[in-house]
Every structure is written in C-alpha cells, then in structure tokens.
Design an enzyme around this catalytic site. Structure first.
Site, PDB file in Angstrom:
ATOM      1  N   ARG A 192       2.485  -6.425   9.553  1.00  0.00           N
ATOM      2  CA  ARG A 192       1.813  -5.298  10.257  1.00  0.00           C
ATOM      3  C   ARG A 192       1.974  -4.756  11.557  1.00  0.00           C
ATOM      4  O   ARG A 192       2.242  -3.626  11.666  1.00  0.00           O
ATOM      5  CB  ARG A 192       0.132  -5.587   9.958  1.00  0.00           C
ATOM      6  CG  ARG A 192      -0.411  -5.406   8.750  1.00  0.00           C
ATOM      7  CD  ARG A 192      -1.836  -6.115   8.466  1.00  0.00           C
ATOM      8  NE  ARG A 192      -2.433  -5.730   7.393  1.00  0.00           N
ATOM      9  CZ  ARG A 192      -3.597  -6.233   6.828  1.00  0.00           C
ATOM     10  NH1 ARG A 192      -4.240  -7.039   7.587  1.00  0.00           N
ATOM     11  NH2 ARG A 192      -4.291  -5.681   5.902  1.00  0.00           N
TER      12      ARG A 192
ATOM     13  N   GLU B 142      -9.457 -10.566  -7.125  1.00  0.00           N
ATOM     14  CA  GLU B 142      -8.578  -9.525  -7.076  1.00  0.00           C
ATOM     15  C   GLU B 142      -7.326  -9.606  -8.035  1.00  0.00           C
ATOM     16  O   GLU B 142      -6.938  -8.427  -8.414  1.00  0.00           O
ATOM     17  CB  GLU B 142      -8.184  -9.476  -5.473  1.00  0.00           C
ATOM     18  CG  GLU B 142      -9.560  -9.103  -4.712  1.00  0.00           C
ATOM     19  CD  GLU B 142      -9.015  -9.093  -3.159  1.00  0.00           C
ATOM     20  OE1 GLU B 142     -10.065  -8.737  -2.291  1.00  0.00           O
ATOM     21  OE2 GLU B 142      -7.771  -9.536  -2.931  1.00  0.00           O
TER      22      GLU B 142
ATOM     23  N   TYR C 295     -12.527  -2.106  -3.561  1.00  0.00           N
ATOM     24  CA  TYR C 295     -13.035  -2.012  -2.065  1.00  0.00           C
ATOM     25  C   TYR C 295     -14.400  -2.103  -2.069  1.00  0.00           C
ATOM     26  O   TYR C 295     -15.038  -1.758  -1.112  1.00  0.00           O
ATOM     27  CB  TYR C 295     -12.434  -1.009  -1.393  1.00  0.00           C
ATOM     28  CG  TYR C 295     -10.775  -1.427  -0.952  1.00  0.00           C
ATOM     29  CD1 TYR C 295     -10.707  -2.499  -0.053  1.00  0.00           C
ATOM     30  CD2 TYR C 295      -9.848  -0.759  -1.287  1.00  0.00           C
ATOM     31  CE1 TYR C 295      -9.356  -2.890   0.252  1.00  0.00           C
ATOM     32  CE2 TYR C 295      -8.442  -0.981  -1.047  1.00  0.00           C
ATOM     33  CZ  TYR C 295      -8.341  -1.922  -0.029  1.00  0.00           C
ATOM     34  OH  TYR C 295      -7.165  -2.451   0.457  1.00  0.00           O
TER      35      TYR C 295
ATOM     36  N   PHE D  94     -15.447   3.892   6.981  1.00  0.00           N
ATOM     37  CA  PHE D  94     -13.954   4.124   6.745  1.00  0.00           C
ATOM     38  C   PHE D  94     -13.916   4.155   4.943  1.00  0.00           C
ATOM     39  O   PHE D  94     -12.737   4.141   4.570  1.00  0.00           O
ATOM     40  CB  PHE D  94     -12.904   3.324   7.265  1.00  0.00           C
ATOM     41  CG  PHE D  94     -13.202   1.771   7.057  1.00  0.00           C
ATOM     42  CD1 PHE D  94     -13.029   1.261   5.879  1.00  0.00           C
ATOM     43  CD2 PHE D  94     -13.791   0.798   8.122  1.00  0.00           C
ATOM     44  CE1 PHE D  94     -12.927  -0.019   5.684  1.00  0.00           C
ATOM     45  CE2 PHE D  94     -14.253  -0.434   7.947  1.00  0.00           C
ATOM     46  CZ  PHE D  94     -13.673  -1.113   6.672  1.00  0.00           C
TER      47      PHE D  94
ATOM     48  N   ASN E  75      -1.936   0.175   6.975  1.00  0.00           N
ATOM     49  CA  ASN E  75      -1.617  -1.043   7.566  1.00  0.00           C
ATOM     50  C   ASN E  75      -0.876  -1.695   6.283  1.00  0.00           C
ATOM     51  O   ASN E  75      -0.512  -3.068   6.518  1.00  0.00           O
ATOM     52  CB  ASN E  75      -2.786  -1.789   8.054  1.00  0.00           C
ATOM     53  CG  ASN E  75      -3.624  -2.187   7.031  1.00  0.00           C
ATOM     54  OD1 ASN E  75      -3.419  -1.917   5.837  1.00  0.00           O
ATOM     55  ND2 ASN E  75      -4.865  -2.896   7.578  1.00  0.00           N
TER      56      ASN E  75
ATOM     57  N   LYS F 217       0.874  -1.230   0.059  1.00  0.00           N
ATOM     58  CA  LYS F 217      -0.039  -0.016   0.059  1.00  0.00           C
ATOM     59  C   LYS F 217       0.855   1.217  -0.007  1.00  0.00           C
ATOM     60  O   LYS F 217       2.152   1.238   0.232  1.00  0.00           O
ATOM     61  CB  LYS F 217      -0.887  -0.035   1.458  1.00  0.00           C
ATOM     62  CG  LYS F 217      -2.211  -1.073   1.054  1.00  0.00           C
ATOM     63  CD  LYS F 217      -2.894  -1.183   2.387  1.00  0.00           C
ATOM     64  CE  LYS F 217      -3.926  -2.034   2.160  1.00  0.00           C
ATOM     65  NZ  LYS F 217      -5.033  -2.302   3.467  1.00  0.00           N
TER      66      LYS F 217
ATOM     67  N   ARG G 105      -2.102 -14.236   4.960  1.00  0.00           N
ATOM     68  CA  ARG G 105      -2.884 -13.457   6.153  1.00  0.00           C
ATOM     69  C   ARG G 105      -2.052 -13.542   7.362  1.00  0.00           C
ATOM     70  O   ARG G 105      -1.878 -12.692   8.228  1.00  0.00           O
ATOM     71  CB  ARG G 105      -4.161 -13.824   6.309  1.00  0.00           C
ATOM     72  CG  ARG G 105      -5.151 -13.210   4.916  1.00  0.00           C
ATOM     73  CD  ARG G 105      -6.647 -13.339   5.035  1.00  0.00           C
ATOM     74  NE  ARG G 105      -7.160 -12.402   5.958  1.00  0.00           N
ATOM     75  CZ  ARG G 105      -7.407 -10.976   5.758  1.00  0.00           C
ATOM     76  NH1 ARG G 105      -7.504 -10.501   4.419  1.00  0.00           N
ATOM     77  NH2 ARG G 105      -7.878 -10.179   6.700  1.00  0.00           N
TER      78      ARG G 105
ATOM     79  N   HIS H 225      -2.110  -5.313   1.698  1.00  0.00           N
ATOM     80  CA  HIS H 225      -3.477  -6.130   1.417  1.00  0.00           C
ATOM     81  C   HIS H 225      -3.407  -7.567   1.356  1.00  0.00           C
ATOM     82  O   HIS H 225      -2.273  -8.012   0.793  1.00  0.00           O
ATOM     83  CB  HIS H 225      -4.147  -5.584   0.218  1.00  0.00           C
ATOM     84  CG  HIS H 225      -5.296  -6.384  -0.137  1.00  0.00           C
ATOM     85  ND1 HIS H 225      -6.456  -6.107   0.479  1.00  0.00           N
ATOM     86  CD2 HIS H 225      -5.408  -7.188  -1.145  1.00  0.00           C
ATOM     87  CE1 HIS H 225      -7.255  -6.886  -0.109  1.00  0.00           C
ATOM     88  NE2 HIS H 225      -6.737  -7.713  -1.060  1.00  0.00           N
TER      89      HIS H 225
ATOM     90  N   THR I  72      -5.612  -6.864  10.877  1.00  0.00           N
ATOM     91  CA  THR I  72      -5.898  -5.652  10.249  1.00  0.00           C
ATOM     92  C   THR I  72      -5.389  -4.431  10.861  1.00  0.00           C
ATOM     93  O   THR I  72      -4.907  -3.650  10.617  1.00  0.00           O
ATOM     94  CB  THR I  72      -7.440  -5.562   9.892  1.00  0.00           C
ATOM     95  OG1 THR I  72      -7.878  -6.829   9.113  1.00  0.00           O
ATOM     96  CG2 THR I  72      -7.800  -4.313   9.057  1.00  0.00           C
TER      97      THR I  72
HETATM   98  P1  IDP Z   1      -8.078  -6.673   5.733  1.00  0.00           P
HETATM   99  O1  IDP Z   1      -7.268  -5.516   4.861  1.00  0.00           O
HETATM  100  O2  IDP Z   1      -7.179  -7.210   6.837  1.00  0.00           O
HETATM  101  O3  IDP Z   1      -8.644  -7.745   4.828  1.00  0.00           O
HETATM  102  P2  IDP Z   1     -10.574  -5.289   5.542  1.00  0.00           P
HETATM  103  O4  IDP Z   1     -11.525  -5.396   6.887  1.00  0.00           O
HETATM  104  O5  IDP Z   1     -10.969  -6.206   4.350  1.00  0.00           O
HETATM  105  O6  IDP Z   1      -9.295  -5.869   6.337  1.00  0.00           O
HETATM  106  O7  IDP Z   1     -10.549  -3.677   5.488  1.00  0.00           O
HETATM  107  C1  IDP Z   1      -9.689  -3.405   4.245  1.00  0.00           C
HETATM  108  C2  IDP Z   1      -9.137  -2.226   4.504  1.00  0.00           C
HETATM  109  O8  IDP Z   1      -9.750  -1.257   5.161  1.00  0.00           O
HETATM  110  C3  IDP Z   1      -7.954  -2.524   5.753  1.00  0.00           C
HETATM  111  O9  IDP Z   1      -6.812  -3.238   5.345  1.00  0.00           O
HETATM  112  C4  IDP Z   1      -7.651  -1.234   6.194  1.00  0.00           C
HETATM  113  O10 IDP Z   1      -6.784  -0.476   5.192  1.00  0.00           O
HETATM  114  C5  IDP Z   1      -8.985  -0.542   6.222  1.00  0.00           C
HETATM  115  N1  IDP Z   1      -9.900  -0.578   7.327  1.00  0.00           N
HETATM  116  C6  IDP Z   1     -10.227  -1.735   7.976  1.00  0.00           C
HETATM  117  N2  IDP Z   1     -11.091  -1.466   8.825  1.00  0.00           N
HETATM  118  C7  IDP Z   1     -10.772  -0.047   9.306  1.00  0.00           C
HETATM  119  C8  IDP Z   1     -11.382   0.673  10.078  1.00  0.00           C
HETATM  120  O11 IDP Z   1     -12.023   0.398  11.420  1.00  0.00           O
HETATM  121  N3  IDP Z   1     -10.884   2.054  10.272  1.00  0.00           N
HETATM  122  C9  IDP Z   1     -10.151   2.633   9.184  1.00  0.00           C
HETATM  123  N4  IDP Z   1      -9.768   1.674   8.193  1.00  0.00           N
HETATM  124  C10 IDP Z   1     -10.140   0.338   8.283  1.00  0.00           C
HETATM  125 MG    MG Z   2     -10.087  -7.655   3.529  1.00  0.00          MG
END
Ligand code: IDP
Ligand code: MG
Length: 137
Positions: free
Chosen positions: A102, A126, A49, A57, A112, A9, A85, A115, A91
């Site tokens: 992370r 994807e 997304y 968010f 973070n 990212k 993962r 992805h 996350t």
């Molecule tokens: P993941 O990347 O671990 O699969 P997801 O829940 O799919 O997590 O969320 C996608 C991306 O959205 C996260 O990697 C992060 O950059 C962002 N994100 C997820 N949850 C939050 C939140 O609660 N606040 C702000 N950004 C978030």
């Molecule tokens: Mg995800």
C-alpha cells in the site's frame, strides 16, 4: 499452514501492476492456492463488505470494488493472516510502513490496491466467498 484471502482491487489492475504485486506476495513466501479474475457484482461486493455496511464509506467502497475486474487469491503460509497484513501495510497508505504494497502503490485510504483478511475466522469465510474447496489446489 494458514490461509488468508487477498484481493487485487480494481486500482491495482487499472495501474497494470498486478504482476508486480503478485511477485511481491510470492517473494514474501506465500503460496497461491486459488486465483480468479472476476468483476464483482454489487450484490457480491455488498455481501463481502457487510461488516462495514453502517460505515459512511460503504456505498463508495462497493462502487469502487465493482468499478473494474479484481483478482481474489487464496494464499497459504505459516501465520498467513498477520504476515500478509504486514506485507500490505496499514489501510491508509500514508500510515503504511515503507516497502509495503500500500505504501508503494496506493493513492488513498479507499483506493488501497489490495485486500487482506483480518483473522483466521474471516479468512475462511472470505475464501469461501470466492472459492469452492475443490478450486483450491
Ligand atoms: P482493511 O482493508 O485494511 O482491512 P477495513 O477497515 O477493513 O480495512 O476497510 C475495508 C476497506 O474499506 C479498505 O481497504 C478501504 O478500501 C475502505 N476504507 C476503509 N476505511 C475507509 C475510509 O475511512 N474512507 C474510505 N474508504 C475506507
Ligand atoms: Mg478489513
């Protein structure tokens, strides 16, 4: 063999740690089968997304993901989705296990670093978002 879609990212590239992160991914046994350096358009980030479009968010996430270049990679390994993962951690970096990408490098639940796909089905979708099958080596 299975595939997963990784993205380094914008914060990963801003911190100039893309080399380290790629090495960690390779050392964990993944083979890079496709790799690009691109800047996402808002349309592309929104589509990528889309599952999160109702989340509070979402617009901040799209803004962050379009704030600088990213490196999408198609990775291959047995059990690629789950193993990748595990390598990147939760996350929220505060909840990520020690030694995960992370935990090591991420500043927040949003910024973070990386992805990772969450299922084989989403990995295929994807990967297709960024790569033609003919781009996969
Ligand atoms: P993941 O990347 O671990 O699969 P997801 O829940 O799919 O997590 O969320 C996608 C991306 O959205 C996260 O990697 C992060 O950059 C962002 N994100 C997820 N949850 C939050 C939140 O609660 N606040 C702000 N950004 C978030
Ligand atoms: Mg995800």
């Amino acid at each position: 063999m299975n595939r997963t879609l990784a993205i380094l990212k914008p914060d990963c590239l801003e911190k100039k740690i893309q080399g380290k992160v790629i090495q960690q991914i390779i050392d964990a046994g993944f083979t890079i089968k496709g790799m690009r350096l691109i800047k996402l358009t808002p349309e592309s980030a929104q589509k990528f997304y889309e599952v999160h479009k109702e989340r509070p968010f979402y617009s901040a996430l799209v803004e962050y993901m379009t704030s600088g270049p990213v490196i999408p990679m198609a990775l291959e390994k047995e059990n690629a989705v789950a193993d990748y993962r595990k390598l990147i951690g939760a996350t929220n970096p505060e909840k990520a296990d020690e030694g995960t990408i992370r935990k090591l490098y991420a500043d927040s639940i949003e910024r973070n670093i990386v992805h990772g796909s969450d299922s084989d089905e989403n990995a295929a979708k994807e990967i297709a978002h960024f790569f033609n099958e003919s781009d996969i080596v």
